[in-house]
Design a protein around this motif. Structure first.
Motif, mmCIF file in Angstrom:
data_model
loop_
_atom_site.group_PDB
_atom_site.id
_atom_site.type_symbol
_atom_site.label_atom_id
_atom_site.label_comp_id
_atom_site.label_asym_id
_atom_site.label_seq_id
_atom_site.Cartn_x
_atom_site.Cartn_y
_atom_site.Cartn_z
ATOM 1 N N PHE A 103 0.832 -1.204 0.000
ATOM 2 C CA PHE A 103 0.000 0.000 0.000
ATOM 3 C C PHE A 103 0.867 1.253 0.000
ATOM 4 N N GLU A 104 2.014 1.190 0.680
ATOM 5 C CA GLU A 104 2.910 2.342 0.713
ATOM 6 C C GLU A 104 3.359 2.709 -0.700
ATOM 7 N N GLU A 105 3.724 1.694 -1.479
ATOM 8 C CA GLU A 105 4.141 1.916 -2.860
ATOM 9 C C GLU A 105 2.983 2.497 -3.678
ATOM 10 N N GLY A 106 1.787 1.945 -3.493
ATOM 11 C CA GLY A 106 0.608 2.421 -4.209
ATOM 12 C C GLY A 106 0.280 3.865 -3.888
ATOM 13 N N VAL A 107 0.360 4.218 -2.605
ATOM 14 C CA VAL A 107 0.073 5.594 -2.185
ATOM 15 C C VAL A 107 1.124 6.539 -2.761
ATOM 16 N N SER A 108 2.373 6.139 -2.698
ATOM 17 C CA SER A 108 3.465 6.976 -3.195
ATOM 18 C C SER A 108 3.314 7.253 -4.698
ATOM 19 N N ILE A 109 3.044 6.221 -5.487
ATOM 20 C CA ILE A 109 2.868 6.378 -6.934
ATOM 21 C C ILE A 109 1.624 7.223 -7.233
ATOM 22 N N SER A 110 0.554 6.979 -6.492
ATOM 23 C CA SER A 110 -0.690 7.733 -6.688
ATOM 24 C C SER A 110 -0.482 9.216 -6.416
ATOM 25 N N VAL A 111 0.228 9.532 -5.337
ATOM 26 C CA VAL A 111 0.467 10.929 -4.974
ATOM 27 C C VAL A 111 1.289 11.629 -6.055
ATOM 28 N N GLU A 112 2.298 10.946 -6.594
ATOM 29 C CA GLU A 112 3.106 11.530 -7.673
ATOM 30 C C GLU A 112 2.231 11.843 -8.892
ATOM 31 N N SER A 113 1.356 10.922 -9.234
ATOM 32 C CA SER A 113 0.465 11.115 -10.366
ATOM 33 C C SER A 113 -0.507 12.266 -10.108
ATOM 34 N N LEU A 114 -1.019 12.341 -8.889
ATOM 35 C CA LEU A 114 -1.969 13.403 -8.545
ATOM 36 C C LEU A 114 -1.306 14.773 -8.520
ATOM 37 N N LYS A 115 -0.022 14.828 -8.182
ATOM 38 C CA LYS A 115 0.692 16.114 -8.213
ATOM 39 C C LYS A 115 0.616 16.707 -9.614
ATOM 40 N N ARG A 116 0.888 15.864 -10.621
ATOM 41 C CA ARG A 116 0.832 16.337 -12.003
ATOM 42 C C ARG A 116 -0.585 16.774 -12.380
ATOM 43 N N GLN A 117 -1.574 15.985 -11.967
ATOM 44 C CA GLN A 117 -2.966 16.327 -12.292
ATOM 45 C C GLN A 117 -3.377 17.646 -11.634
ATOM 46 N N LEU A 118 -2.953 17.843 -10.382
ATOM 47 C CA LEU A 118 -3.296 19.078 -9.670
ATOM 48 C C LEU A 118 -2.650 20.290 -10.344
ATOM 49 N N GLN A 119 -1.402 20.143 -10.779
ATOM 50 C CA GLN A 119 -0.721 21.245 -11.446
ATOM 51 C C GLN A 119 -1.429 21.598 -12.754
ATOM 52 N N LYS A 120 -1.832 20.580 -13.515
ATOM 53 C CA LYS A 120 -2.567 20.827 -14.762
ATOM 54 C C LYS A 120 -3.897 21.515 -14.479
ATOM 55 N N SER A 121 -4.596 21.044 -13.452
ATOM 56 C CA SER A 121 -5.892 21.608 -13.096
ATOM 57 C C SER A 121 -5.751 23.075 -12.700
ATOM 58 N N LYS A 122 -4.713 23.367 -11.934
ATOM 59 C CA LYS A 122 -4.497 24.745 -11.486
ATOM 60 C C LYS A 122 -4.142 25.645 -12.669
ATOM 61 N N GLU A 123 -3.321 25.131 -13.591
ATOM 62 C CA GLU A 123 -2.966 25.903 -14.782
ATOM 63 C C GLU A 123 -4.210 26.191 -15.629
ATOM 64 N N LYS A 124 -5.088 25.196 -15.747
ATOM 65 C CA LYS A 124 -6.324 25.389 -16.516
ATOM 66 C C LYS A 124 -7.192 26.465 -15.876
ATOM 67 N N SER A 125 -7.332 26.419 -14.554
ATOM 68 C CA SER A 125 -8.173 27.406 -13.876
ATOM 69 C C SER A 125 -7.561 28.806 -13.993
ATOM 70 N N ARG A 126 -6.239 28.902 -13.972
ATOM 71 C CA ARG A 126 -5.581 30.209 -14.165
ATOM 72 C C ARG A 126 -5.827 30.723 -15.578
ATOM 73 N N ALA A 127 -5.742 29.831 -16.562
ATOM 74 C CA ALA A 127 -5.967 30.216 -17.961
ATOM 75 C C ALA A 127 -7.398 30.702 -18.148
ATOM 76 N N THR A 128 -8.345 30.047 -17.483
ATOM 77 C CA THR A 128 -9.750 30.431 -17.584
ATOM 78 C C THR A 128 -9.971 31.805 -16.961
ATOM 79 N N ILE A 129 -9.319 32.051 -15.838
ATOM 80 C CA ILE A 129 -9.457 33.356 -15.150
ATOM 81 C C ILE A 129 -8.834 34.464 -16.007
ATOM 82 N N ALA A 130 -7.713 34.148 -16.652
ATOM 83 C CA ALA A 130 -7.012 35.142 -17.462
ATOM 84 C C ALA A 130 -7.818 35.593 -18.680
ATOM 85 N N LEU A 131 -8.719 34.737 -19.161
ATOM 86 C CA LEU A 131 -9.524 35.082 -20.340
ATOM 87 C C LEU A 131 -10.559 36.089 -20.033
#
Length: 102
Positions: A74-102
């Motif tokens: 489970f430790e390995e699964g959580v670690s890999i999941s968190v790494e993947s979610l970091k990328r998803q969160l960064q993309k999501s935040k960039e999208k929301s910034r782009a939407t606000i900028a428009l």
């Protein structure tokens, strides 16, 4: 941010729960509007060594991010999941910034 952990077909020990809290808590650095995080830990009854399934779901305003991993621990699964979610969160935040900028 609240972290809900649910274990299916076994009882998670305190050490594992603390590890999950620590790893998932680090995601707050990548997105400041995380509502809560749900972590599901499941043990599949198979003869394979990679029989532990980790699902992590993050709720942010207007969106839901989810990752599902199957690993040896489970430790390995959580670690890999968190790494993947970091990328998803960064993309999501960039999208929301782009939407606000428009």
């Amino acid at each position: 941010m609240k972290v809900f952990t649910q274990s299916v077909n076994f009882a998670a020990d305190k050490k594992l729960l603390d590890y999950i809290e620590k790893k998932v808590g680090g995601l707050e650095k990548f997105h400041d509007k995380i509502v809560d995080v749900e972590v599901y830990l499941k043990v599949q009854k198979t003869s394979e060594k990679e029989n532990k399934i980790t699902e992590v779901k993050i709720n942010i305003p207007g969106n839901e991010l989810m990752v599902k991993k199957q690993c040896k621990s489970f430790e390995e699964g959580v670690s890999i999941s968190v790494e993947s979610l970091k990328r998803q969160l960064q993309k999501s935040k960039e999208k929301s910034r782009a939407t606000i900028a428009l």
